[in-house]
Design a protein around this motif. Structure first.
Motif, PDB file in Angstrom:
ATOM      1  N   ILE A 119       9.450  37.293   7.730  1.00 15.66           N
ATOM      2  CA  ILE A 119       9.302  36.896   6.435  1.00 15.66           C
ATOM      3  C   ILE A 119       7.862  36.424   6.198  1.00 15.66           C
ATOM      4  CG2 ILE A 119       9.743  35.562   4.416  1.00 15.66           C
ATOM      5  CD1 ILE A 119      12.010  37.331   5.131  1.00 15.66           C
ATOM      6  N   ILE A 120       7.099  36.098   7.223  1.00 11.88           N
ATOM      7  CA  ILE A 120       5.505  35.672   6.996  1.00 11.88           C
ATOM      8  C   ILE A 120       4.709  36.968   6.811  1.00 11.88           C
ATOM      9  CG2 ILE A 120       3.473  34.902   8.160  1.00 11.88           C
ATOM     10  CD1 ILE A 120       5.402  32.959   9.698  1.00 11.88           C
ATOM     11  N   ASN A 121       5.311  37.979   7.737  1.00 12.99           N
ATOM     12  CA  ASN A 121       4.547  39.284   7.430  1.00 12.99           C
ATOM     13  C   ASN A 121       4.997  40.156   6.192  1.00 12.99           C
ATOM     14  OD1 ASN A 121       3.681  38.849  10.314  1.00 12.99           O
ATOM     15  ND2 ASN A 121       5.287  40.370  11.158  1.00 12.99           N
ATOM     16  N   LEU A 156      -6.688  36.082   8.098  1.00 11.53           N
ATOM     17  CA  LEU A 156      -6.036  35.121   8.949  1.00 11.53           C
ATOM     18  C   LEU A 156      -5.330  33.938   8.182  1.00 11.53           C
ATOM     19  CD1 LEU A 156      -5.339  34.264  11.996  1.00 11.53           C
ATOM     20  CD2 LEU A 156      -7.591  33.134  11.938  1.00 11.53           C
ATOM     21  N   GLY A 157      -6.410  33.594   7.550  1.00 11.61           N
ATOM     22  CA  GLY A 157      -6.001  32.274   6.551  1.00 11.61           C
ATOM     23  C   GLY A 157      -4.654  32.430   5.824  1.00 11.61           C
ATOM     24  N   MET A 158      -4.764  33.528   5.234  1.00  5.60           N
ATOM     25  CA  MET A 158      -3.486  33.852   4.271  1.00  5.60           C
ATOM     26  C   MET A 158      -2.043  33.843   5.144  1.00  5.60           C
ATOM     27  SD  MET A 158      -4.382  33.255   1.479  1.00  5.60           S
ATOM     28  CE  MET A 158      -2.832  33.524   0.706  1.00  5.60           C
ATOM     29  N   TRP A 159      -2.239  34.601   6.212  1.00  6.30           N
ATOM     30  CA  TRP A 159      -1.248  34.645   7.291  1.00  6.30           C
ATOM     31  C   TRP A 159      -0.844  33.198   7.746  1.00  6.30           C
ATOM     32  CZ3 TRP A 159       0.619  33.599  11.885  1.00  6.30           C
ATOM     33  CH2 TRP A 159       1.975  34.372  12.253  1.00  6.30           C
ATOM     34  N   LEU A 160      -1.944  32.514   7.925  1.00  4.16           N
ATOM     35  CA  LEU A 160      -1.490  30.986   8.404  1.00  4.16           C
ATOM     36  C   LEU A 160      -0.723  30.197   7.257  1.00  4.16           C
ATOM     37  CD1 LEU A 160      -4.442  30.103  10.476  1.00  4.16           C
ATOM     38  CD2 LEU A 160      -2.092  30.320  11.391  1.00  4.16           C
ATOM     39  N   GLU A 161      -1.054  30.445   5.904  1.00  2.00           N
ATOM     40  CA  GLU A 161      -0.597  29.981   4.711  1.00  2.00           C
ATOM     41  C   GLU A 161       0.932  30.090   4.617  1.00  2.00           C
ATOM     42  OE1 GLU A 161      -2.136  30.271   0.917  1.00  2.00           O
ATOM     43  OE2 GLU A 161      -0.271  30.765   0.379  1.00  2.00           O
ATOM     44  N   ARG A 162       1.152  31.433   5.103  1.00  3.76           N
ATOM     45  CA  ARG A 162       2.720  32.015   4.842  1.00  3.76           C
ATOM     46  C   ARG A 162       3.322  31.093   6.075  1.00  3.76           C
ATOM     47  NH1 ARG A 162      -0.072  35.544   2.359  1.00  3.76           N
ATOM     48  NH2 ARG A 162       0.470  35.806   0.192  1.00  3.76           N
ATOM     49  N   PHE A 163       2.658  30.939   7.255  1.00  4.90           N
ATOM     50  CA  PHE A 163       3.279  30.381   8.618  1.00  4.90           C
ATOM     51  C   PHE A 163       3.544  29.081   8.287  1.00  4.90           C
ATOM     52  CE2 PHE A 163       4.185  29.790  12.855  1.00  4.90           C
ATOM     53  CZ  PHE A 163       3.625  28.659  13.185  1.00  4.90           C
ATOM     54  N   TRP A 192       1.775  41.140   3.608  1.00  2.95           N
ATOM     55  CA  TRP A 192       1.682  42.277   3.176  1.00  2.95           C
ATOM     56  C   TRP A 192       1.725  42.579   1.899  1.00  2.95           C
ATOM     57  CZ3 TRP A 192      -1.166  45.562   5.579  1.00  2.95           C
ATOM     58  CH2 TRP A 192      -1.301  45.524   7.227  1.00  2.95           C
ATOM     59  N   ILE A 193       2.952  42.178   1.193  1.00  9.02           N
ATOM     60  CA  ILE A 193       2.970  42.196  -0.277  1.00  9.02           C
ATOM     61  C   ILE A 193       1.958  41.616  -0.938  1.00  9.02           C
ATOM     62  CG2 ILE A 193       4.642  41.688  -2.298  1.00  9.02           C
ATOM     63  CD1 ILE A 193       5.973  43.628  -1.016  1.00  9.02           C
ATOM     64  N   GLY A 194       1.586  40.442  -0.493  1.00  7.14           N
ATOM     65  CA  GLY A 194       0.330  39.966  -1.228  1.00  7.14           C
ATOM     66  C   GLY A 194      -1.046  40.685  -1.269  1.00  7.14           C
ATOM     67  N   ILE A 195      -1.186  41.284  -0.077  1.00  6.94           N
ATOM     68  CA  ILE A 195      -2.369  42.180   0.231  1.00  6.94           C
ATOM     69  C   ILE A 195      -2.207  43.370  -0.857  1.00  6.94           C
ATOM     70  CG2 ILE A 195      -3.256  43.917   1.644  1.00  6.94           C
ATOM     71  CD1 ILE A 195      -2.767  42.095   3.761  1.00  6.94           C
ATOM     72  N   GLY A 196      -0.885  43.686  -1.170  1.00  2.00           N
ATOM     73  CA  GLY A 196      -0.868  44.973  -1.999  1.00  2.00           C
ATOM     74  C   GLY A 196      -1.437  44.498  -3.443  1.00  2.00           C
ATOM     75  N   HIS A 197      -1.295  43.377  -3.920  1.00  2.00           N
ATOM     76  CA  HIS A 197      -1.682  43.043  -5.388  1.00  2.00           C
ATOM     77  C   HIS A 197      -2.889  43.233  -5.668  1.00  2.00           C
ATOM     78  CE1 HIS A 197       2.273  41.485  -5.252  1.00  2.00           C
ATOM     79  NE2 HIS A 197       2.131  40.774  -6.203  1.00  2.00           N
ATOM     80  N   ALA A 198      -3.875  43.294  -4.538  1.00  2.00           N
ATOM     81  CA  ALA A 198      -5.363  43.502  -4.837  1.00  2.00           C
ATOM     82  C   ALA A 198      -5.449  44.946  -5.997  1.00  2.00           C
ATOM     83  CB  ALA A 198      -6.205  43.215  -3.694  1.00  2.00           C
TER      84      ALA A 198
END
Lengths: 478, 81, 916
Positions: free
Chosen positions: A80-82, A380-387, A86-92
């Motif tokens: 779910i983190i991934n 990295l930071g955004m991935w860690l945030e989800r983590f 990924w969905i977040g990245i798409g929003h830009a």
């Protein structure tokens, strides 16, 4: 035109005419020699990692999700983190394509094709996870409301189901939006390509586009409606994804701040990814004239702005925990900061709080190397945030006897790396077969930059010959 | 009589010129006119009498149908009985 | 067509004729066969529905076409062709059988040889669930974890299925022949070379059988041996009263209880009853706002200490002195206790004295005879006799000094006086004290027979091994802790036909074969000697108890020379640094007999929450002293024997003492006993746990000092379900956070009576209110309130609940009386057929129990208070798991139950995440 932006020469650099724009953009696709070693390396690496992902998925389907590190209580881990990452990245991409269109920001013209493609590929990477993270993926079709003899309907109260609709809507709308925007450029490729096979393929895809005024009228109408559809999606899709957590009652998940916080984070991570791709690609393909420092600068500014929002979100969470006086919330924050996963939290503050502060400085914003590195930290930071949000909160539930730990297995990591490979593969494949810059919009931008019908002698731009690159009497097609 | 003229093509170097020409041609009464450009030039389509109301209506009605259809999918009441 | 001269084919012949053919040849063989008349006849007989339509004669092709795989003659090796008969559905069903409805039969489960009444649920002739028998005094409708798990032992795939003779599968008849031969040889010697070894026998029928056997062979000897031996109890009784008596404790009459290392909630034949009786006095209700008080002196943390109001850790070696001090304080004459530093003795004695006639002291059965004798004296002094306990004649058929008898047996074996050794239902090669070297001695006996459920360590080396029938498969009887007789009624024919019960075996060996039913019924018919026995027998079987068989209280008095007769040992070597080792039966696998029961292996042990392993338990201080911590492997040396095991910290364990639980390290226990799935050998080990029996000798069956412990290097991963080690890292704060979180509320009885229901020390403060306000914040509830009648519905979140239309289901558990015994976990597992996952997955946090008992500590690491909290699905009305499942696999029923629909679940796990 928006009062905010000063149309200035900096959006297109160098001497350009319609022809040069056309050639430059189409050349990347039509001339196979334009793809050199960097492309080959990235594409091959992406391809290999994609194969890795294929293997992991096969193994996953065979053995089940037990091969991951998920356990009781951490039922959701890297999957779910991934997904959220990924969905977040798409929003830009959608923000650039749709929102900036509605806001009439013409600096979007050179980056929107590329960014929207990034969105689509990011959604493709993300979309695997809701399917595969289930224990019985072959029954996942039960999440769709189809008439059945069981008279069963899926449960519309569930955020996961909202996800299903949100993500599928997002994918379809983005795909249609992107494709619509591609049509005039595909027509251009059709007209310019010499190879009959490609001509045929592009021709089929271009759907008979001739650049007629009536076509343009319908095009613009449809495009703006899709932009209007996509704009709320930017905000709603990630809000719905955030509802996966906000609707649950777990301390650390049950935060009303999440929808705006997640959306801001999504844009933040997305721009980081756009920059991560744009910075090398514009150098390799010599697109610096079109994706100028102005663009880079503005994208960095958007990153700074959203980064500040995200950081504010962290401060809010901390404040809410304390202010609530609720022992579960306070403990949740305490465990986040000082518990076994405290390292992730502080890394997160570094990546998402400290590092973007460097973007205040124009010198850093315009330093491509520094910016590239900052973007990696942001990703990295955004991935860690989800983590931190997903896994760390799960490991510290209400009942102390429900506490646990989560350790990823090689399949978790393999899956993630594999999706990065899938993304890279798709992205570089796209660069090779489709125009990475919106051809006609660049021409339109050029036209507007040089003024309507005024041929300013003092401008250094493409005025002799005329805009179309014709000298008088020249009957070439454009 | 020389060969019949089926069409006349005029090429312009400037979008503004195209617009002016379009308006004039329409005013002269020509209806089977089409204007081509590498990017949208505002005003040309309207000057030639095109309108894309079909597109707009299709979109709108599809949206309404989709919306209503979507509501049919979801149950009205989620209490389990 | 039919030629009567032709021989009729049978399946054997067909198989024979095809035996050497393979592949194409096989088909040809079959084809040729098809053409013969004999085959046609065979076909007509066996498969008339095929033969008839073909009008008898068919050619090879036709046969091939039709038979395909369905006849598969070559593969019919497993079939028995019974005489042709018709199959019909129940027209006249067996009595009371309605397919789909369960039948219930009373029976008896055995624990340490004693009986506890059970009622077994049976579906279509198969027992599926064990519950307690309300009519039985040792049960009153309840069971313990072992009885619940016995249902799995019945269906254990590792049970022995065939008779083994000299290491090869053999037949029962062959065994009988060999046995008779051996016994015949003994005739001249009057049977002096015969020994029978059983565990403790309370069964009147079995006793009668054994007596009958011994009557045939007068010089033969019968040895009883149970690894969890009650020898010290009997010796104590001798010391105190001059004879062996049975103590029946009546906890429902006791207001003050002092337990000296007794585990009466779980380890006593009467423990199920004791738990019930204790809780009767513990429960605070509207009518009775009083509680009994339990003091516990304990070495290893046990359920008793968990329940105790005041717990005093002490080494087992020191307990004799402590009890002597108590005895002296209480007023038992003639005791001069060695000096003892235990400041609590005065207060406890005062309390006991104030409650004469309502107080009770109970000692663990492993304590020295002197200690237990002193306890008898204390009880007598406190006036407990006749009120909180009664003495009766022994319940065992023949009380004996089991360890002594074993020593004699081994001496006889070594002196070659034993020619025939019958081991009925025991596994001494595994659990006999190591100095006896039972296994090595066993193989020297010319003729050995082992009757056992598994072909275990003993069965493997015995000459003959006979599979034993499970108690659910054979008739028998047993006596409960108070003497009540109940019948063991089987619910199913032996699953493995060749299984025999001890009764059957003995009967056969006497030359008078009888089924266990005949034996039991015959015995009781003779003993009850009443007219209309059949009717009475049916009533006995129905209720499960034989009426009026409880032992009557007897009056015994302390021997006049009691006090001087006790020679109190000085505290061994006076040196508290001398670490002692304590042996104890394991809370979940007992002495190893349940090592192959997956449910019990995976059941977290009540105090330590370990699964699939035993460990070297010690206190935090001892561990620090030795420089070890959790999971470190240490080598424990006693005398010249060594054993290696992982360390596990047991909070509250007495210092300078270690506990080793028995029952692990089995080599022939079966697949589960060998560690189940997913075990990786570490340091050359395989299997579950280590064998503590290697250190246990007859001289020191329960406790011994002089043990040395050193680090052996390496770690052994332990699977524990208490995943967060509460006390470990941060500060002791975690210990309190449970209470700050209002998960467990504590209060004293006084405060409770005043209406204070236990506010957390630093509770959730309602936000926005100033200091000093006194409103109690209403906690969020998953059960909406009913505020009135139908018109005023409770409503939370806009969802209206009309409790007249829908039920709300609730189960409340009295945390005051919960002893933490974990029977509910096993019962749930049995009822719902919950899978076990194995050690590896338990370590990863994936155990599947639907209810678990959480164990929280409060206080210091050396002697914390323990609190149990069973956590199962709460069946919330506003269940958080229900709205979040995307496919509606978890829904709410009319009854108010939350239903998990497994076949709808696609496995998103959101329900689990959202469960608070």
């Amino acid at each position: 035109m928006s009062a905010r932006e000063k149309l200035n020469d900096d959006l297109i650099l160098g001497k350009h005419t319609f022809r040069t724009i056309n050639d430059k953009v189409n050349n990347v696709v039509l001339n196979q020699n334009s793809h050199t070693i960097p492309w080959a390396v990235c594409f091959m690496v992406g391809f290999m990692l994609l194969q890795l992902m294929g293997l992991v998925i096969l193994w996953l389907l065979y053995r089940g999700i037990g091969i991951w590190g998920v356990n009781n209580p951490s039922m959701w881990g890297w999957d779910i983190i991934n997904f959220v990452w990924w969905i977040g990245i798409g929003h830009a991409g959608t923000l650039i394509s749709a929102i900036l269109l509605l806001l009439k920001q013409s600096w979007r013209n050179s980056i929107n094709r590329f960014a929207e493609a990034m969105t689509l590929f990011a959604v493709a990477c993300a979309g695997l996870f809701p399917l595969l993270h289930t224990g019985r993926p072959y029954m996942a079709y039960w999440m769709f409301p189809y008439p059945n003899v069981l008279a069963m309907t899926p449960n519309f109260r569930s955020p996961l189901l909202w996800d299903v609709f949100a993500i599928s809507t997002y994918a379809t709308v983005s795909a249609v939006f992107w494709f619509l925007g591609l049509i005039p450029d595909l027509a251009s490729l059709r007209d310019k390509s010499k190879n009959p096979i490609f001509k045929g393929i592009f021709g089929a895809l271009a759907m008979g586009w001739r650049g007629a005024a009536s076509h343009w009228q319908r095009y613009e109408s449809a495009y703006i409606m899709l932009a209007g559809l996509s704009t709320p999606l930017v905000l709603s899709v990630h809000s719905i994804v955030s509802f996966d957590f906000a609707v649950a009652n777990l301390p650390g998940w049950h935060v009303t701040l999440f929808p705006p916080y997640f959306v801001a984070g999504a844009v933040y991570a997305g721009f980081a990814m756009v920059l991560t791709l744009a910075i090398p690609v514009r150098a390799w393909y010599n697109m610096k004239d079109f994706i100028t420092m102005r663009h880079i600068d503005w994208m960095a500014k958007v990153m700074l702005a959203t980064g500040l929002i995200v950081f504010y979100g962290y401060l809010c969470e901390g404040f809410f925990s304390w202010y609530s006086g609720n022992v579960f919330e306070i403990d949740m924050m305490r465990f986040r900061m000082f518990g076994p996963y405290g390292w992730a939290y502080w890394m997160l503050i570094l990546c998402n709080g400290i590092v973007p502060q460097f973007l205040w400085f124009p010198k850093i914003r315009t330093n491509l190397v520094a910016l590239f590195i900052i973007c990696q930290f942001v990703s990295l930071g955004m991935w860690l945030e989800r983590f931190v949000i997903i896994t760390v909160s799960l490991t510290r539930d209400f009942l102390p006897s429900s506490w646990g730990y989560f350790t990823p297995t090689i399949y978790d990591i393999g899956m993630f790396v594999g999706t990065v490979g899938q993304f890279t593969f798709l992205m570089f494949g796209f660069l090779r077969v489709l125009p990475m810059i919106n051809n006609f919009e660049m021409k339109e931008l050029l036209y507007r930059m040089t003024g309507r019908g005024h041929h300013h002698g003092h401008t250094a731009h493409a005025l002799e010959p005329d805009l179309a690159g014709h000298t008088a009497g020249d009957g070439e097609e454009h | 009589m020389s060969q019949p003229i089926y069409a006349i093509v005029a090429e312009f170097g400037d979008p503004d010129d195209l617009l002016v020409a379009a308006e004039k041609v329409y005013a002269e009464g020509y209806r089977k006119v089409e204007a081509y450009s590498p990017f949208p030039v505002h005003g040309v389509a309207e000057a030639l009498g095109n309108d894309c109301s079909k597109t707009r209506w299709t979109c709108f009605l599809s949206g309404v149908a989709g919306g209503l259809g979507g509501y049919q999918l979801a149950p009205d009441d989620t209490r389990s009985v | 067509m039919e030629n009567p001269q032709k021989t009729k084919l049978n399946i054997e012949q067909i198989r024979e004729s095809l035996a050497d053919k393979k592949g194409q040849e096989m088909w040809r063989g079959l084809g040729e066969l098809a053409g013969t008349d004999e085959f046609q006849q065979f076909l007509n007989d066996e498969f008339p529905q095929i033969a008839r339509p073909l009008n008898m004669k068919m050619d090879r092709r036709q046969f091939m076409t039709l038979s395909g795989a369905s006849l598969a003659l070559a593969g019919l090796s497993g079939c028995r062709f019974l005489p042709q008969d018709r199959i019909v559905p129940y027209v006249k069903a067996p009595e009371n059988t309605v397919p789909g409805r369960a039948l219930y039969y009373a029976s008896t489960a055995l624990f340490q040889g004693y009986g506890r009444g059970i009622v077994v649920e049976s579906h279509e002739g198969r027992p599926t669930k064990i519950e307690g028998n309300p009519a039985h005094p040792a049960s009153l409708g309840s069971t313990d974890a072992f009885a619940q798990a016995e249902i799995l032992s019945l269906y254990d795939a590792d049970r022995s299925k065939t008779v083994f003779g000299k290491g090869q599968p053999n037949s029962y008849d062959a065994f009988l022949t060999a046995a008779r031969e051996s016994l015949l040889k003994q005739k001249d010697k009057q049977g002096s070379g015969i020994r029978i070894l059983t565990e403790t026998v309370t069964s009147p029928t079995l006793y009668a059988q054994i007596q009958a056997f011994l009557a045939l062979h007068p010089q033969a000897k019968w040895v009883q041996y149970d690894p969890i031996s009650q020898d010290n109890v009997r010796q104590a009784s001798q010391l105190a009263f001059g004879k062996v008596v049975n103590t029946v404790y009546q906890f429902d009459k006791a207001e003050r209880i002092l337990s000296i290392d007794s585990d009466f909630f779980a380890n006593h034949p009467g423990s199920v009853r004791f738990s019930r009786d204790f809780s009767d006095k513990r429960r605070v209700t509207e009518e009775r706002k009083e509680m009994n008080r339990l003091y516990a002196v304990e070495c290893t943390p046990k359920l008793t200490g968990g329940m105790a109001d005041h717990r005093f850790p002490a080494r087992v070696s020191d307990m004799e002195a402590i009890v002597a001090a108590i005895a002296a304080k209480v007023g038992v004459t003639g005791i001069t206790p060695p000096p003892v530093t235990a400041t609590w003795i005065d207060a406890v004695v005062e309390d006991l004295n104030e409650n004469r006639g309502r107080s009770l002291v109970i000692a663990g059965e492993h304590l020295s005879p002197a200690t237990q004798a002193l306890v008898h004296a204390i009880n007598a002094q406190l006036g407990a006799v006749g009120s909180t306990l009664v003495y009766t004649n022994p319940v065992e058929a023949l009380p004996s000094q089991q360890t002594e008898d074993m020593r004699s047996l081994i001496a006889d074996i070594q002196g070659q006086k034993v020619d025939v050794l019958l081991i009925l239902g025991a596994n001494p090669a595994y659990h006999a004290p190591v100095d006896l070297q039972f296994g090595a001695n066993l193989v020297t006996v010319p003729f050995t027979v082992h009757l056992g459920l598994h072909r275990d360590e003993t069965g493997f080396i015995a000459d003959w091994h006979i599979p034993e029938a499970h108690f659910l498969e054979a008739w028998g009887d047993a006596r409960a802790y108070d003497g009540t007789v109940s019948i063991v009624q089987p619910l199913i024919n032996p699953i493995y036909e060749v299984s025999k019960s001890a009764l059957e075996l003995l009967a056969a060996l006497q030359g008078k074969p009888a089924t266990s039913e005949e034996a039991v019924r015959g015995y009781w018919k003779a003993r009850l000697n009443i007219t209309n026995f059949d009717k009475a027998w049916r009533k006995i079987l129905n209720e499960g108890v034989v009426p009026a068989t409880a032992e009557a209280p007897i009056v015994v008095a302390l021997k006049p020379d009691f006090a001087p007769g006790i020679s109190l040992q000085a505290i061994p070597s006076g040196n508290p640094q001398n670490i002692e080792v304590v042996f104890a039966p394991d809370p979940t696998v007992w002495d190893g007999r349940y090592a192959n029961n997956g449910w019990l292996q995976e059941l977290p042990k009540p105090m330590t929450k370990l699964t699939w392993d035993n460990a070297v338990l010690m206190s935090v201080a001892t561990a620090k002293q030795l420089g070890v911590s959790n999971e470190d492997i240490v080598e424990v040396e006693l005398g010249n024997r060594k054993v290696k095991g992982p360390v596990w910290l047991a909070f509250g364990h007495a210092d300078n003492s270690i506990t080793l639980h028995l029952g692990y390290g089995r080599i022939k226990g079966g697949a589960i006993a060998a560690g189940g799935k997913g075990i990786m050998p570490v340091n050359g080990w395989d299997g579950a746990g280590f064998d503590a029996n290697q250190l246990r000798s007859t001289g020191a069956l329960w406790v011994s000092t002089g043990v040395s412990i050193k680090k052996a290097g390496g770690t052994w991963k332990i699977a524990t379900t208490e995943n967060h080690n509460i006390i470990e890292e941060t500060n002791g704060k975690d210990v309190d956070s449970t209470f700050k979180r209002d998960i467990i509320r504590l209060t004293t009885l006084e405060e409770y009576k005043q209406g204070k229901f236990g506010e957390p020390e630093e509770g959730p403060k309602p936000a926005g209110h100033g200091e000093g306000h006194h409103e109690k914040e209403e906690p969020v509830s998953m059960y909406p309130k009913v505020v009135g009648g139908r018109e005023e519905l409770g409503s939370i979140g806009g969802v209206d609940y009309d409790y007249k239309e829908y039920n709300a289901w609730a189960m409340s558990i009295d945390l005051n009386t919960c002893t933490g015994c974990n029977t509910c976990t096993i019962a749930c597992q049995a009822e719902n057929n919950i899978a076990i996952v194995g050690k590896d997955l338990v370590m990863r946090g994936r155990e599947m129990h639907w209810i678990r008992i959480d164990r929280y500590y409060k206080g210091s690491l050396s002697n914390p208070q323990t609190y149990f909290q069973p956590v199962g699905c709460q069946m919330c009305e506003l269940a958080p798991c229900e709205p979040v499942c995307p496919v509606a696999a978890t829904v709410h029923s009319h009854d108010g139950l939350n239903q998990m629909v497994y076949n709808r679940c696609i496995g998103t796990k959101y329900c689990s995440n959202n469960c608070p």
